[in-house]
Design a protein around this motif. Structure first.
Motif, PDB file in Angstrom:
ATOM      1  N   THR A  87       7.699  10.650  -1.983  1.00 34.97           N
ATOM      2  CA  THR A  87       7.101  11.971  -2.157  1.00 34.97           C
ATOM      3  C   THR A  87       6.252  11.998  -3.427  1.00 34.97           C
ATOM      4  OG1 THR A  87       8.945  12.756  -3.478  1.00 34.97           O
ATOM      5  CG2 THR A  87       9.110  13.137  -1.111  1.00 34.97           C
ATOM      6  N   GLY A  88       5.356  12.981  -3.474  1.00 36.31           N
ATOM      7  CA  GLY A  88       4.554  13.117  -4.680  1.00 36.31           C
ATOM      8  C   GLY A  88       3.434  14.122  -4.478  1.00 36.31           C
ATOM      9  N   ARG A 123       0.878  -1.168   0.000  1.00 32.95           N
ATOM     10  CA  ARG A 123       0.000   0.000   0.000  1.00 32.95           C
ATOM     11  C   ARG A 123       0.916   1.218   0.000  1.00 32.95           C
ATOM     12  NH1 ARG A 123      -2.267   4.433  -0.864  1.00 32.95           N
ATOM     13  NH2 ARG A 123      -4.158   5.048   0.243  1.00 32.95           N
ATOM     14  N   ASN A 124       0.953   1.884  -1.134  1.00 34.93           N
ATOM     15  CA  ASN A 124       1.799   3.060  -1.291  1.00 34.93           C
ATOM     16  C   ASN A 124       0.947   4.292  -1.506  1.00 34.93           C
ATOM     17  OD1 ASN A 124       4.583   1.917  -1.335  1.00 34.93           O
ATOM     18  ND2 ASN A 124       3.682   0.706  -2.984  1.00 34.93           N
ATOM     19  N   HIS A 125       1.489   5.423  -1.109  1.00 34.76           N
ATOM     20  CA  HIS A 125       0.792   6.690  -1.325  1.00 34.76           C
ATOM     21  C   HIS A 125       1.364   7.452  -2.507  1.00 34.76           C
ATOM     22  CE1 HIS A 125      -0.053   5.477   2.773  1.00 34.76           C
ATOM     23  NE2 HIS A 125      -1.185   6.125   2.657  1.00 34.76           N
ATOM     24  N   SER A 153       5.829  14.773   1.276  1.00 36.94           N
ATOM     25  CA  SER A 153       6.408  13.504   1.696  1.00 36.94           C
ATOM     26  C   SER A 153       5.324  12.754   2.450  1.00 36.94           C
ATOM     27  CB  SER A 153       7.568  13.722   2.673  1.00 36.94           C
ATOM     28  OG  SER A 153       8.626  14.374   2.041  1.00 36.94           O
ATOM     29  N   PHE A 154       5.414  11.435   2.442  1.00 33.32           N
ATOM     30  CA  PHE A 154       4.515  10.706   3.319  1.00 33.32           C
ATOM     31  C   PHE A 154       5.059  10.867   4.736  1.00 33.32           C
ATOM     32  CE2 PHE A 154       2.925   7.005   5.659  1.00 33.32           C
ATOM     33  CZ  PHE A 154       1.576   7.232   5.489  1.00 33.32           C
ATOM     34  N   VAL A 198       5.511   3.785   8.883  1.00 32.38           N
ATOM     35  CA  VAL A 198       6.095   4.562   7.787  1.00 32.38           C
ATOM     36  C   VAL A 198       7.295   3.826   7.169  1.00 32.38           C
ATOM     37  CG1 VAL A 198       7.178   6.777   7.182  1.00 32.38           C
ATOM     38  CG2 VAL A 198       5.291   6.702   8.857  1.00 32.38           C
ATOM     39  N   LYS A 199       7.278   3.704   5.842  1.00 33.58           N
ATOM     40  CA  LYS A 199       8.347   3.017   5.106  1.00 33.58           C
ATOM     41  C   LYS A 199       9.431   4.020   4.692  1.00 33.58           C
ATOM     42  CE  LYS A 199       5.403   1.189   1.938  1.00 33.58           C
ATOM     43  NZ  LYS A 199       4.002   1.189   2.359  1.00 33.58           N
TER      44      LYS A 199
END
Lengths: 349, 349
Positions: free
Chosen positions: B139-140, B38-40, B150-151, B197-198
């Motif tokens: 980031t995105g 599961r990525n943001h 950033s996440f 948090v990864k």
């Protein structure tokens, strides 16, 4: 393995049933690792070295053709879109039993092989033949009948003798992978996938209707147990899918590509329309792929959206015979041939 | 690749979101290739050689710890079941926006790492710290806000100082795979996965509530846009899944194992019950796995069925704090924390 890797979506472990991850549609040809798998039994144990394809029954000279001999026959290559009859079963309401395929039990590949007609002619098919039976090496039990069965299906002799009905040896230019039917697979363009028997061992010409359970219990359309209007599943209905965006996706304001694909076993899809107003008005999409016999055609729509909100998107395909997708699915007990217009909803934040 | 190979189920390409294929549940520990993703944002580009974990903010001696130095700190290993807050979102009615996770956005692994407390003590965390912020290297853009992010997530200082909150370096005995957070990942047992948090880069101790968008826009429970009773997503609710059979499966008469798993972030699941009569009566399943802190427990039920028909199967888990799964999902705008009792239907032919 690539950085972003969408594998197949498993629906059942044994038999191994997995669908193409439609959201990753990019090339027209489905890569082998993503091509959908639909099995009726566990994978067969193949004979070690002595496999040969037998052609028997109402033929003047029964024959047994080795893998090498088959490769030496003249071959042709065809692009073929193949869809499982149960594709989109998950969308039937009320639900129907069996694997809950969403929209990816369909794929597209190049198949190379010997026209079946050539082999039937070599064997000397008799004039009173009505059907040709194809037997796979995959065997196992069924939930509804006692005993062991092979997966076997028949074709009407006219379809068996069609020049594009193939004994395929290669898929996408390489020997057919084991899971897709090595050493030889019947390929029946335009028909739903159950006709394209994998791991072929035997072909039998007969003068009567074949009544095996995969012919008369399964792959039959009926609306209730007492329905007298039963008919077999044959040609793929005109159908389409939206690959991107996915249902319930959250999107930014701006420009997006809506993409998907469309196909028909009755002809060539020559119209795909898109609607953003619950089907009130329809626009024509742009084609990614050209018209090609037996082949799905990818399409795209450039969507510029500036207003936040909830949007519904519908897509409808029509083929050159005038067949078009219906608003409502034609519900049937076994959950086959769902080609209803599909709707997704997306959110622009 | 094994003969029968169930990979992850893709829900989104970029960011790469894929769920564990629950129908293939076999071992207690989820193999890395099946562990849910599961990525943001897109995967981050990692710094080549000079990565170091920074600890800053309200600490007496800000520190920067190299990967090698982290490995030299005393480590512990914990089994941890991690569930995405959006797991089972697909089952909400009405539907909620975002990836339509079914029941596999949950996995179980062994995580080995340095207790975060050790590092915060080395840095000299100040007494007025209220929260600790964790920043990933991913980031995105977001659909709902301009700019790049950033996440980043925070924990209350009490949870950050809990001896089992880890800076993990290994997953299932090997360095954490890139897609799961290499070189270092925060592991917060009992909390939904967004907390873990990864690709950690920076830890900041602060004396106020962190208001980053992944803290205050996302991972918040509210029932309407004007709902004033908002609360953050924290501990995993008690939950369970049926791995086999799958919904709408066709089964033979005879003996079958119904299997699945159950977990709770509030305690240890000590009761899983199964019902075949729409919840009128419930039986206790048998355990496959023992009680273990932070860990799901697989269970099984031997089902002898001799009558053809349609059967509905429900499973309900209860933890040692008395929490139990509700009949109805607690619907919320973002579609989090769905732990309603789930029902499947199967057919015996």
């Amino acid at each position: 393995m690539d950085l972003y890797y969408a594998g197949r979506i498993p629906r059942s472990i044994i038999p191994e049933n997995q669908e193409f991850p439609m959201l990753s549609l990019s090339s027209r040809i489905t890569p082998e690792f993503q091509y959908y798998l639909r099995n009726h039994f566990p994978y067969p144990v193949l004979p070690s070295n002595d496999w040969a394809l037998k052609i028997e029954g109402l033929v003047h000279k029964p024959i047994s053709i080795s893998y090498q001999a088959l490769f030496q026959c003249p071959q042709i290559t065809l692009p073929v879109t193949m869809e499982c009859a149960g594709n989109k079963r998950a969308y039937f309401q009320p639900k129907t039993k069996g694997d809950q395929w969403e929209q990816g039990a369909v794929s597209h590949a190049l198949w190379t092989g010997v026209p079946l007609r050539t082999l039937l002619q070599i064997a000397g098919i008799m004039p009173d033949v009505k059907e040709v039976i194809f037997e796979g090496m995959d065997t196992g039990e069924r939930a509804d009948l006692p005993g062991m069965f092979s997966f076997a299906r028949s074709l009407p002799v006219e379809k068996a003798m069609h020049p594009d009905t193939l004994i395929a040896l290669c898929m996408n230019g390489k020997p057919i992978p084991y899971k897709h039917g090595y050493p030889a697979r019947l390929i029946v363009p335009n028909w739903y996938g159950m006709a394209s028997v994998k791991w072929l061992s035997r072909i039998v010409a007969v003068d009567h209707a074949f009544l095996g359970p995969f012919q008369s219990n399964d792959y039959v359309i009926y609306r209730s147990e007492t329905d007298s209007q039963r008919r077999p599943v044959t040609l793929m209905k005109v159908n389409s899918v939206i690959a991107q965006p996915t249902d319930q996706a959250i999107m930014r304001r701006g420009r997006h590509f809506i993409t998907g694909t469309a196909w028909s076993g009755h002809g060539i899809v020559n119209k795909v329309q898109i609607s953003f107003d619950d089907g009130e008005t329809w626009d024509h999409v742009l084609w990614i792929d050209s018209e090609e016999k037996y082949s799905w055609r990818r399409w795209r729509w450039e969507w510029e959206v500036s207003e936040p909100g909830t949007y519904s998107i519908r897509v409808k395909a029509t083929d050159d015979k005038g067949n078009t997708q219906p608003l409502q699915a034609d519900w049937n007990v076994k959950g086959y041939e769902n080609n209803a217009i599909f709707q997704i909803q997306v959110y622009v934040d």
